[in-house]
Write an enzyme that holds these catalytic residues in place. Structure first.
Site, mmCIF file in Angstrom:
data_model
loop_
_atom_site.group_PDB
_atom_site.id
_atom_site.type_symbol
_atom_site.label_atom_id
_atom_site.label_comp_id
_atom_site.label_asym_id
_atom_site.label_seq_id
_atom_site.Cartn_x
_atom_site.Cartn_y
_atom_site.Cartn_z
ATOM 1 N N ARG A 1 0.867 -1.176 0.000
ATOM 2 C CA ARG A 1 0.000 0.000 0.000
ATOM 3 C C ARG A 1 0.908 1.232 0.000
ATOM 4 O O ARG A 1 1.896 1.274 0.728
ATOM 5 C CB ARG A 1 -0.906 -0.001 1.220
ATOM 6 C CG ARG A 1 -1.845 -1.211 1.255
ATOM 7 C CD ARG A 1 -2.893 -1.085 2.330
ATOM 8 N NE ARG A 1 -3.684 -2.296 2.450
ATOM 9 C CZ ARG A 1 -4.733 -2.597 1.677
ATOM 10 N NH1 ARG A 1 -5.087 -1.759 0.723
ATOM 11 N NH2 ARG A 1 -5.410 -3.707 1.849
ATOM 12 N N ASP B 1 -12.310 -11.424 -3.201
ATOM 13 C CA ASP B 1 -13.730 -11.193 -2.921
ATOM 14 C C ASP B 1 -14.617 -11.320 -4.147
ATOM 15 O O ASP B 1 -15.827 -11.367 -4.026
ATOM 16 C CB ASP B 1 -13.941 -9.793 -2.319
ATOM 17 C CG ASP B 1 -13.400 -9.684 -0.912
ATOM 18 O OD1 ASP B 1 -13.359 -10.719 -0.228
ATOM 19 O OD2 ASP B 1 -13.017 -8.575 -0.499
ATOM 20 N N VAL C 1 -5.925 -17.075 5.882
ATOM 21 C CA VAL C 1 -5.753 -18.401 5.263
ATOM 22 C C VAL C 1 -6.321 -18.373 3.842
ATOM 23 O O VAL C 1 -5.815 -19.011 2.927
ATOM 24 C CB VAL C 1 -6.482 -19.476 6.106
ATOM 25 C CG1 VAL C 1 -6.698 -20.752 5.313
ATOM 26 C CG2 VAL C 1 -5.674 -19.778 7.361
ATOM 27 N N GLN C 2 -7.381 -17.567 3.663
ATOM 28 C CA GLN C 2 -8.052 -17.512 2.358
ATOM 29 C C GLN C 2 -7.185 -16.853 1.292
ATOM 30 O O GLN C 2 -7.367 -17.077 0.104
ATOM 31 C CB GLN C 2 -9.368 -16.738 2.488
ATOM 32 C CG GLN C 2 -10.345 -17.414 3.425
ATOM 33 C CD GLN C 2 -11.335 -16.414 4.018
ATOM 34 O OE1 GLN C 2 -12.351 -16.123 3.419
ATOM 35 N NE2 GLN C 2 -11.045 -15.894 5.189
ATOM 36 N N GLU D 1 -3.397 -39.917 -22.945
ATOM 37 C CA GLU D 1 -3.254 -41.378 -23.005
ATOM 38 C C GLU D 1 -3.443 -41.976 -24.392
ATOM 39 O O GLU D 1 -2.811 -42.977 -24.727
ATOM 40 C CB GLU D 1 -4.216 -42.040 -22.011
ATOM 41 C CG GLU D 1 -5.687 -41.710 -22.240
ATOM 42 C CD GLU D 1 -6.599 -42.325 -21.183
ATOM 43 O OE1 GLU D 1 -6.125 -43.181 -20.415
ATOM 44 O OE2 GLU D 1 -7.791 -41.932 -21.127
#
Length: 713
Positions: free
Chosen positions: A59, A137, A270-271, A563
């Site tokens: 900031r 957010d 944590v988010q 594959e």
């Protein structure tokens, strides 16, 4: 954010630009010096899997002042920088726009002060800015998903899943606070993804008397046998009077009214952290104004259609209406709807079944579950399934109903008999390519069997993402995350060792979606798929390219192979070729990921995608049942009553399965046209290949300032 930084640097170098890092955000631009550093191709290696931002963010009060922006402009002009890519939230992008508006005036001041000459001002006369929204957010207008939102949802759901096991063991109620001081997106979508009992968000405060309603709902849930309750609270949750609702308020309420053992968990930062997920709007003054004026319906509408749909779906699924409130029951008209899974298991199938069952019951239908797909159907493994039976299914991986690849064509007599016995009036088939073929076979058999003249809809659910008529399938996002996580771990296993290349085989049948998009997310150097044929010369060229990269200091290489990409150039062959040709420069390791791509708990995206698409499918079934109910019976035999519900660009579209025949390569079980193939040149550019990238298909520009009409059909 780091994935965006890496892509900007490498694409910038690819188009011939000189690219600079500005360390520590606007502070670095104001301070100048070593904070503005030229970036190289190698300087963004190994940053895809790193959370946060490696170039720093800060900031900056000084940039808010005119003097600070003048310093920043000076430092940019010194380096002839006239293009800025700004990755950030509201403050960052507002600041960038102000900087652009002031640019010509700032240059005039710098000339007047003698800090730059007229020629420098002329050469740097225009400042171009591209803003990329980095905000967990998801509160910006103009974009459906912001960088960081999906990863934040992953962190929340990981915590919720862990808490749910504890809560079930101890019969507890958990109250979780998630970030969102002004925006309830994370709280709402995580509540939808985990099947929370109650959610509190700032845009739509609960009605007065909510305390009693919530406690009654929790009590009813326990009386039906549920051992846990989850309540999710956005940190900015308020009541109708604007008073804050905190997690501790909610806990005290539950304890005093019900006496339940209740715990609080505040997720906090944590988010923001952790490894970014594979997938990775501005809080407008209009939204805040509507909330301040207590016009909450308008606030929700201004958040956008996606937010509104999430809220409506949550309301639909979270509260069991009384029988007298149900639309068809109140008219003594109830239809029987059967749900089944067909094909291989895909994470998110259970969320789709839960949603279908609960929306079906809310619509007044009697819901029936068919175990083990069409095989269980003809064997009569059919039983009624009720509201409480699907509690806790959202986060479960695999298929609880059971699923098999059996097609109905050889068992039409017995399936028709079971439809008669149980009086089935409509079918919802959730699954992969076999589900698509199955609905086509039942639709084709309508001429012979009246029992199949009922509305039927197929919802795509397969990790391979190979269903025509849909850009995405339930389960593909979870598989992509599994591939990306594994590739990250495999690459990290070579940390500190000599130069190493990893050859990794992914699933998908003949569809290269998982390999290609997984490779883009994991930073692959080469990806081999069936849709883009390759020969020995291509393989040799790839080895030589990787060898040259290794010599410039790159320590790890990553090669993905679908594959079924080529029957002769197997994973073993490619591994041996790279091992031989890379001798003295790098060594090789190989890994076949196998069925781990199908397993595990579904990602937040697959939980919510499964929930919303199944809800829409049942609502379509309800409309078709009413349209086709005549003279005491349901009879539906037109093309538009046997459909596939797919996601096309940003819309959910119902398409008659008969009309999808021409779009399908039935031999290789893939659509003839696949949107993600356009991403492959980008992947090659980011791996330092010289290739052309078509940017002409840039999509239609949307005027995001135009407010959507209030009534939307």
């Amino acid at each position: 954010m780091n994935a965006a930084v890496r892509a900007v640097v490498r694409m910038g170098i690819y188009v011939g630009a000189k690219v600079y890092f500005v360390h520590e955000g606007y502070q670095g631009m104001v301070d100048g010096g070593d904070n503005i550093e030229e970036a190289s191709w190698e300087s963004v290696s190994s940053m895809l899997q790193v959370g946060g931002t490696v170039i720093g963010s800060a900031r900056c009060k000084e940039f808010r002042s005119h003097e600070g922006r003048l310093k920043a402009a000076h430092h940019l002009v010194q380096r002839d920088i006239t293009n800025l890519c700004v990755i950030g939230g509201d403050g960052s992008l507002t600041g960038a726009n102000l900087f652009r508006e002031e640019w010509s005036g700032l240059l005039e001041e710098l000339v007047q002060q003698g800090l730059i000459d007229e020629e420098a001002a002329q050469n740097n006369s225009e400042l171009h800015i591209v803003g990329m929204v980095g905000s967990i957010d998801n509160d910006f207008c103009g974009t459906d998903m912001t960088i960081g939102t999906d990863s934040a949802l992953h962190r929340i759901i990981e915590v919720v899943d862990a808490i749910m096991t504890t809560a079930q063991s101890h019969q507890r109620t958990f109250v979780l606070e998630v970030m969102g001081r002004h925006c309830g997106y994370l709280a709402l979508v995580s509540a939808l993804a985990c099947g929370a009992d109650w959610v509190l968000i700032p845009e739509m405060p609960p009605e007065d008397g909510w305390e009693e309603q919530m406690c009654q709902k929790l009590s009813e849930s326990r009386s039906r046998g549920s051992r846990l309750n989850i309540i999710i609270v956005a940190e900015g949750a308020i009541d109708r009077q604007g008073k804050a609702i905190t997690v501790n308020n909610v806990k005290d309420l539950v304890v005093s009214c019900l006496g339940f053992d209740t715990r609080v968990t505040i997720l906090g930062h944590v988010q923001r952290g952790g490894t970014p997920s594979a997938f990775d709007r501005i809080l407008t003054q209009d939204v805040q104004k509507a909330m301040d004026e207590k016009n909450f319906e308008e606030a929700v509408r201004l958040r956008g259609r996606s937010f509104e749909n999430n809220l409506n779906t949550y309301k639909l699924l979270s509260y069991r209406k009384a029988d007298s409130e149900l639309p068809n029951v109140s008219k003594n008209l109830s239809f029987n709807v059967a749900v089944l899974n067909v094909g291989a298991p895909a994470a998110g199938m259970n969320a789709a079944v839960r949603s279908a069952v609960r929306v079906g019951i809310t619509e007044g239908h009697k819901m029936f579950a068919v175990n083990d797909g069409f095989e269980g159907f003809y064997k009569g493994q059919i039983k009624e399934i009720k509201w409480g039976d699907v509690g806790g299914w959202t986060g479960q991986g695999g298929s609880i109903l059971g699923t098999k690849r059996t097609l109905p064509a050889k068992h039409l007599d017995k399936i028709a008999e079971q439809i008669r016995i149980h009086n089935i009036n409509a079918l919802l088939v959730i699954g992969g390519f076999e589900a698509f073929l199955g609905v086509m076979e039942l639709s084709a058999a309508r001429e012979k069997y009246n029992e199949f003249c009922v509305p039927m809809v197929m919802v795509p659910a397969t990790v391979s993402n190979n269903i025509p008529g849909s850009d995405l399938s339930i389960g593909a996002d979870t598989a992509l995350n599994a591939i990306t996580d594994t590739c990250d771990r495999i690459k990290q296993s070579a940390s500190g060792t000599k130069r190493r290349v990893f050859i990794i085989e992914t699933m998908g049948g003949y569809c290269g979606y998982l390999a290609s998009v997984g490779g883009l997310a994991a930073g692959a150097d080469a990806v081999y798929i069936y849709e883009e044929p390759f020969d020995i010369r291509d393989l040799q060229s790839n080895v030589e390219h990787l060898t040259e990269k290794m010599k410039t200091g790159i320590q790890r290489g990553l090669v993905l192979r679908n594959e079924n990409s080529n029957e002769n150039f197997t994973t073993d062959f490619i591994y041996q070729l790279y091992s031989e040709e890379g001798k003295g420069v790098f060594d090789c390791r190989k890994n076949v990921l196998g069925h781990m791509q199908q397993g595990g708990a579904p990602s937040p995206f697959d939980r919510n995608f499964g929930t919303k698409i199944a809800a829409k499918a049942i609502q379509w079934i309800s409309r078709k049942l009413k349209e086709s109910y005549k003279e005491g019976r349901v009879f539906a035999n037109t093309e538009d009553t046997a459909c596939l519900l797919g996601m096309r660009r940003r819309a959910m579209v119902f398409q008659p399965v008969v009309q999808l025949k021409d779009q399908t390569d039935f031999v290789h079980r893939i659509p003839k046209e696949q949107w993600w193939l356009k991403l492959r040149p980008l992947m090659k550019i980011l791996a330092k290949y010289k290739t052309s990238y078509d940017v002409s298909d840039s999509g239609q520009l949307e005027h995001v300032t135009r407010v959507r009409p209030k009534k939307v059909d």
